[in-house]
Design a protein around this motif. Structure first.
Motif, mmCIF file in Angstrom:
data_model
loop_
_atom_site.group_PDB
_atom_site.id
_atom_site.type_symbol
_atom_site.label_atom_id
_atom_site.label_comp_id
_atom_site.label_asym_id
_atom_site.label_seq_id
_atom_site.Cartn_x
_atom_site.Cartn_y
_atom_site.Cartn_z
ATOM 1 N N ASP A 141 -7.311 9.147 -0.525
ATOM 2 C CA ASP A 141 -7.682 8.118 -1.498
ATOM 3 C C ASP A 141 -9.083 8.335 -2.048
ATOM 4 O O ASP A 141 -9.388 7.924 -3.171
ATOM 5 N N LEU A 142 -9.944 8.965 -1.251
ATOM 6 C CA LEU A 142 -11.319 9.218 -1.678
ATOM 7 C C LEU A 142 -11.457 10.518 -2.463
ATOM 8 O O LEU A 142 -12.555 10.837 -2.931
ATOM 9 N N ASP A 143 -10.375 11.259 -2.603
ATOM 10 C CA ASP A 143 -10.430 12.534 -3.309
ATOM 11 C C ASP A 143 -10.933 12.327 -4.736
ATOM 12 O O ASP A 143 -10.448 11.467 -5.467
ATOM 13 N N GLY A 144 -11.907 13.105 -5.120
ATOM 14 C CA GLY A 144 -12.461 12.998 -6.464
ATOM 15 C C GLY A 144 -13.779 12.273 -6.515
ATOM 16 O O GLY A 144 -14.567 12.460 -7.441
ATOM 17 N N LEU A 145 -14.069 11.438 -5.513
ATOM 18 C CA LEU A 145 -15.318 10.685 -5.533
ATOM 19 C C LEU A 145 -16.526 11.588 -5.320
ATOM 20 O O LEU A 145 -17.638 11.239 -5.698
ATOM 21 N N VAL A 185 0.850 -1.181 0.000
ATOM 22 C CA VAL A 185 0.000 0.000 0.000
ATOM 23 C C VAL A 185 0.888 1.234 0.000
ATOM 24 O O VAL A 185 1.929 1.260 0.663
ATOM 25 N N ARG A 186 0.511 2.221 -0.795
ATOM 26 C CA ARG A 186 1.323 3.439 -0.844
ATOM 27 C C ARG A 186 0.621 4.565 -0.099
ATOM 28 O O ARG A 186 -0.602 4.670 -0.076
ATOM 29 N N ASN A 187 1.419 5.391 0.546
ATOM 30 C CA ASN A 187 0.888 6.564 1.222
ATOM 31 C C ASN A 187 0.651 7.673 0.194
ATOM 32 O O ASN A 187 1.485 7.909 -0.682
ATOM 33 N N HIS A 188 -0.490 8.333 0.302
ATOM 34 C CA HIS A 188 -0.856 9.354 -0.665
ATOM 35 C C HIS A 188 -0.045 10.618 -0.423
ATOM 36 O O HIS A 188 0.034 11.118 0.701
ATOM 37 N N SER A 189 0.529 11.152 -1.481
ATOM 38 C CA SER A 189 1.396 12.328 -1.343
ATOM 39 C C SER A 189 0.622 13.584 -0.954
ATOM 40 O O SER A 189 1.210 14.555 -0.471
ATOM 41 N N GLU A 190 -0.704 13.581 -1.159
ATOM 42 C CA GLU A 190 -1.504 14.756 -0.850
ATOM 43 C C GLU A 190 -2.285 14.618 0.461
ATOM 44 O O GLU A 190 -3.223 15.389 0.709
ATOM 45 N N SER A 191 -1.921 13.654 1.281
ATOM 46 C CA SER A 191 -2.707 13.415 2.499
ATOM 47 C C SER A 191 -2.664 14.594 3.469
ATOM 48 O O SER A 191 -3.632 14.845 4.196
ATOM 49 N N ASP A 192 -1.564 15.350 3.492
ATOM 50 C CA ASP A 192 -1.463 16.485 4.410
ATOM 51 C C ASP A 192 -2.430 17.605 4.048
ATOM 52 O O ASP A 192 -2.715 18.482 4.882
#
Length: 301
Positions: A224-228, A169-176
């Motif tokens: 990860d839910l960004d865009g939904l 699993v990769r950590n999302h670069s935009e999570s902050d």
């Protein structure tokens, strides 16, 4: 501090010295072929299996389970191209942009025909990567490529009828950039997830009792839910997630449309907890993938 400015972290693993006294200390081991071969020092940035990959990801390398040192021995790590690639994340996975989660299956190298003494393929393997449901492979890679990929975590390994496997699993670069608003009410804690400040809400998590996660876990899920919630038409597909996932201990998943429930058993790090998730925009397989990636992160080794 940029990657190029990160100080060197040598991972030279010296071959253990030969003990002529034998296990009992009385010298009964009197024959060794060690004098007829060169040193078998190893490189802590070249793992060859799941255990050594975990050690390298967490800085716990020790001799055994790594490929041989390609350099000139102690003191040469600073100029070694293997370490340079590790520190600059060069040669990592070409991660697909549409998923936070991959299934890795271990494929041992075939034996070398007519190998008489030491088969170079012995103990070596590659990784076959696919989507989390095990669709056709999308890439074949090696262990050091996983290590050189920034922001990855791995699950516990498992063995099924097909092969040894584990999740990456990769950590999302935009999570902050996401926002998590939490409110404690008696025996429950409510978390609202937003893909960004002043942006649409993507999910509401309600934890019964204590929370069995950290804030950064929720930030990763929100990213990860960004865009939904940005106008993507719901797929209308009914997605099925197994109640228990291999390599993800202590978690069970049940779902009913736009509502999911995670039950987490007591672990070393967290108390038992039940989490109700209401998805603001249920997008079938996209939401299912984000949920499974969240479960993997909660139990990553």
């Amino acid at each position: 501090m940029t990657d190029l400015e990160v100080p060197c972290m040598p991972a030279f693993l010296e071959q253990p010295a030969y003990g002529s006294g034998g296990p009992d200390g009385n010298g009964w081991t009197r024959l060794t072929l060690g004098a007829h071969f060169d040193h078998l020092h190893q490189c802590g940035w070249r793992p060859t299996h799941h255990t050594s990959l975990f050690e390298a990801l967490t800085g716990r390398q020790r001799w055994g389970g790594y490929e041989r040192c390609p350099g000139d021995g102690p003191g040469a790590c600073a100029a070694c191209p293997v370490q340079h690639r590790r520190l600059t994340h060069d040669g990592g996975l070409d991660w697909p942009a549409d998923t936070p989660l991959l299934l890795a299956r271990v494929r041992p190298w075939p034996s070398t025909p007519d190998a008489l003494f030491a088969d170079q393929a012995s103990g070596r393997s590659t990784l076959e990567l696919s989507a989390w449901r095990g669709d056709p492979p999308i890439a074949t890679t090696g262990w050091k490529e996983v290590l050189n990929t920034p922001g990855v975590q791995i699950s516990w390994r498992w063995q099924d009828e097909e092969s040894e496997a584990f999740w990456i699993v990769r950590n999302h670069s935009e999570s902050d950039a996401t926002a998590v608003l939490s409110e404690h009410d008696g025996e429950r804690t409510r978390h609202e997830l937003y893909s960004g400040r002043d942006r649409a809400r993507t999910a509401i998590l309600t934890c019964d009792g204590a929370c069995a996660h950290e804030t950064y876990h929720l930030q990763q899920l929100a990213a990860d839910l960004d865009g939904l919630a940005d106008g993507i038409a719901p797929s209308g597909e009914v997605t099925v997630i197994p109640e228990s996932l291999p390599g993800v201990p202590l978690i069970s998943i049940t779902q009913d449309g736009a509502h999911s429930v995670l039950r987490l058993g007591r672990s070393r790090d967290y108390p038992a907890s039940t989490v109700h998730i209401n998805w603001e925009s249920h997008e079938g397989e996209l939401t299912a993938t984000a949920l499974v990636a969240h479960a993997v992160r909660l139990t990553a080794v």
